[in-house]
Design a protein around this motif. Structure first.
Motif, PDB file in Angstrom:
ATOM      1  N   GLY A  13       0.965  -1.398   0.304  1.00  0.00           N
ATOM      2  CA  GLY A  13      -0.143  -0.090   0.173  1.00  0.00           C
ATOM      3  C   GLY A  13       0.720   0.843   0.013  1.00  0.00           C
ATOM      4  N   SER A  14       1.797   1.189  -0.102  1.00  0.00           N
ATOM      5  CA  SER A  14       3.165   2.151  -0.057  1.00  0.00           C
ATOM      6  C   SER A  14       3.095   3.112  -1.442  1.00  0.00           C
ATOM      7  CB  SER A  14       4.297   1.959   0.621  1.00  0.00           C
ATOM      8  OG  SER A  14       5.102   1.383  -0.545  1.00  0.00           O
ATOM      9  N   GLY A  15       2.324   2.347  -2.242  1.00  0.00           N
ATOM     10  CA  GLY A  15       2.558   2.873  -3.481  1.00  0.00           C
ATOM     11  C   GLY A  15       3.671   2.695  -4.864  1.00  0.00           C
ATOM     12  N   LYS A  16       4.692   1.337  -4.387  1.00  0.00           N
ATOM     13  CA  LYS A  16       5.248   1.042  -5.629  1.00  0.00           C
ATOM     14  C   LYS A  16       5.222   0.769  -6.449  1.00  0.00           C
ATOM     15  CE  LYS A  16       6.492  -2.592  -2.268  1.00  0.00           C
ATOM     16  NZ  LYS A  16       4.983  -2.821  -1.281  1.00  0.00           N
ATOM     17  N   SER A  17       4.481  -0.257  -6.811  1.00  0.00           N
ATOM     18  CA  SER A  17       4.472  -0.543  -8.305  1.00  0.00           C
ATOM     19  C   SER A  17       3.612   0.437  -8.816  1.00  0.00           C
ATOM     20  CB  SER A  17       2.575  -1.392  -7.563  1.00  0.00           C
ATOM     21  OG  SER A  17       3.178  -3.180  -7.214  1.00  0.00           O
ATOM     22  N   THR A  18       2.485   1.234  -8.327  1.00  0.00           N
ATOM     23  CA  THR A  18       1.925   2.362  -9.446  1.00  0.00           C
ATOM     24  C   THR A  18       2.918   3.740  -9.486  1.00  0.00           C
ATOM     25  OG1 THR A  18      -0.185   2.307  -8.059  1.00  0.00           O
ATOM     26  CG2 THR A  18       0.662   4.508  -8.600  1.00  0.00           C
ATOM     27  N   VAL A  19       3.979   4.254  -8.092  1.00  0.00           N
ATOM     28  CA  VAL A  19       5.079   4.751  -8.840  1.00  0.00           C
ATOM     29  C   VAL A  19       6.286   4.354  -9.374  1.00  0.00           C
ATOM     30  CG1 VAL A  19       6.564   6.176  -7.166  1.00  0.00           C
ATOM     31  CG2 VAL A  19       4.401   6.379  -6.997  1.00  0.00           C
ATOM     32  N   ALA A  20       6.359   3.061 -10.150  1.00  0.00           N
ATOM     33  CA  ALA A  20       7.467   2.655 -10.174  1.00  0.00           C
ATOM     34  C   ALA A  20       7.262   2.475 -12.056  1.00  0.00           C
ATOM     35  CB  ALA A  20       7.728   1.029 -10.031  1.00  0.00           C
ATOM     36  N   ARG A 150       0.923  11.939   2.660  1.00  0.00           N
ATOM     37  CA  ARG A 150       0.531  13.278   1.919  1.00  0.00           C
ATOM     38  C   ARG A 150       0.369  13.867   0.436  1.00  0.00           C
ATOM     39  NH1 ARG A 150      -1.843  16.031   6.487  1.00  0.00           N
ATOM     40  NH2 ARG A 150      -0.467  15.329   8.080  1.00  0.00           N
ATOM     41  N   LEU A 151       1.178  12.879  -0.333  1.00  0.00           N
ATOM     42  CA  LEU A 151       1.361  12.906  -1.647  1.00  0.00           C
ATOM     43  C   LEU A 151       0.323  11.745  -2.641  1.00  0.00           C
ATOM     44  CD1 LEU A 151       5.451  12.789  -1.341  1.00  0.00           C
ATOM     45  CD2 LEU A 151       3.318  14.771  -1.235  1.00  0.00           C
ATOM     46  N   THR A 152       0.218  12.111  -3.643  1.00  0.00           N
ATOM     47  CA  THR A 152      -0.458  11.693  -5.163  1.00  0.00           C
ATOM     48  C   THR A 152       0.706  10.804  -4.932  1.00  0.00           C
ATOM     49  OG1 THR A 152       0.287  13.101  -6.784  1.00  0.00           O
ATOM     50  CG2 THR A 152      -1.652  13.021  -5.213  1.00  0.00           C
ATOM     51  N   ALA A 153       0.977   9.816  -6.241  1.00  0.00           N
ATOM     52  CA  ALA A 153       1.576   8.634  -6.840  1.00  0.00           C
ATOM     53  C   ALA A 153       2.459   9.698  -7.822  1.00  0.00           C
ATOM     54  CB  ALA A 153       1.183   7.851  -7.755  1.00  0.00           C
ATOM     55  N   VAL A 154       2.190  10.969  -8.608  1.00  0.00           N
ATOM     56  CA  VAL A 154       2.845  12.114  -9.277  1.00  0.00           C
ATOM     57  C   VAL A 154       3.769  12.556  -8.455  1.00  0.00           C
ATOM     58  CG1 VAL A 154       2.701  14.177 -10.814  1.00  0.00           C
ATOM     59  CG2 VAL A 154       1.002  11.927 -11.080  1.00  0.00           C
ATOM     60  N   GLU A 155       3.297  13.303  -6.704  1.00  0.00           N
ATOM     61  CA  GLU A 155       3.950  13.639  -6.793  1.00  0.00           C
ATOM     62  C   GLU A 155       4.987  13.157  -5.330  1.00  0.00           C
ATOM     63  OE1 GLU A 155       1.338  16.632  -4.446  1.00  0.00           O
ATOM     64  OE2 GLU A 155       0.664  15.933  -4.209  1.00  0.00           O
ATOM     65  N   VAL A 156       5.465  11.899  -5.680  1.00  0.00           N
ATOM     66  CA  VAL A 156       6.179  10.942  -5.165  1.00  0.00           C
ATOM     67  C   VAL A 156       7.121  10.626  -6.249  1.00  0.00           C
ATOM     68  CG1 VAL A 156       6.428   8.608  -4.314  1.00  0.00           C
ATOM     69  CG2 VAL A 156       4.500   9.488  -3.653  1.00  0.00           C
ATOM     70  N   ALA A 157       6.435  10.502  -7.200  1.00  0.00           N
ATOM     71  CA  ALA A 157       7.775  10.393  -8.254  1.00  0.00           C
ATOM     72  C   ALA A 157       8.638  11.083  -8.191  1.00  0.00           C
ATOM     73  CB  ALA A 157       6.950   9.758  -9.556  1.00  0.00           C
TER      74      ALA A 157
END
Length: 168
Positions: A13-20, A150-157
């Motif tokens: 749920g941390s966003g690894k797949s989406t951000v990758a 507090r970040l979206t996947a786009v912001e994390v990337a």
């Protein structure tokens, strides 16, 4: 020898797949999704594999992770890959981003908050224990850390790209 351009670690749920996936597309690099490769190697879903016992899943996860570390691209490691001493050792010196996420946010992202209260409490307790166990491993292998709550996947990337630019 070939090596990944970036590896992502973190709890489910941390966003690894989406951000990758975002970073791989942005950079024109292959996406290596270790969880998918483990399931393909086992010939069953993670849920099915875990129902039969976690050991077989972890053994395949370790081998697939070690193989992925010798390929170019953006790699989303499985959340438990860092439990393996061999994987942790192989990550030394590689660009690893820890997507640091709270259990409350991770369970929300995974859609677990729709479960009954008793089930949600049990899930969060288990994830709290996993995070407490794995956080030192994530910290040890990470060359950069992004707090994702507090970040979206786009912001994390974008944060990863910015931090990688600062590290180079």
């Amino acid at each position: 020898m070939s090596r990944p351009d970036l590896l992502l670690v973190g709890i489910p749920g941390s966003g690894k797949s989406t951000v990758a996936g975002l970073l791989a597309r942005q950079r024109g690099l292959p996406l290596i999704e270790v969880d998918d490769l483990v399931e393909a190697g086992l010939g069953q879903t993670a849920e099915e594999a875990f129902a039969g016992g976690e050991a077989a899943y972890r053994a395949v996860e370790e081998q697939v992770s070690l193989t992925a570390l010798a390929r170019p691209g953006v790699v989303a490691l499985g959340s438990g890959a860092v439990d393996s001493a061999a994987v942790r050792e192989a990550l030394a010196g590689l660009p690893v981003a820890w997507l640091r996420t709270s259990v409350a946010i991770a369970t929300r992202r995974l859609g677990m908050n729709s479960f009954g209260m008793a089930a949600l409490v049990a899930i969060r307790d288990r994830m709290d224990a996993l995070l407490a166990e794995r956080a030192p491993c994530y910290a040890a292998v990470a060359s950069l850390v992004v707090d994702t709550d507090r970040l979206t996947a786009v912001e994390v990337a974008a944060a990863i790209s910015e931090l990688q630019g600062a590290v180079r």
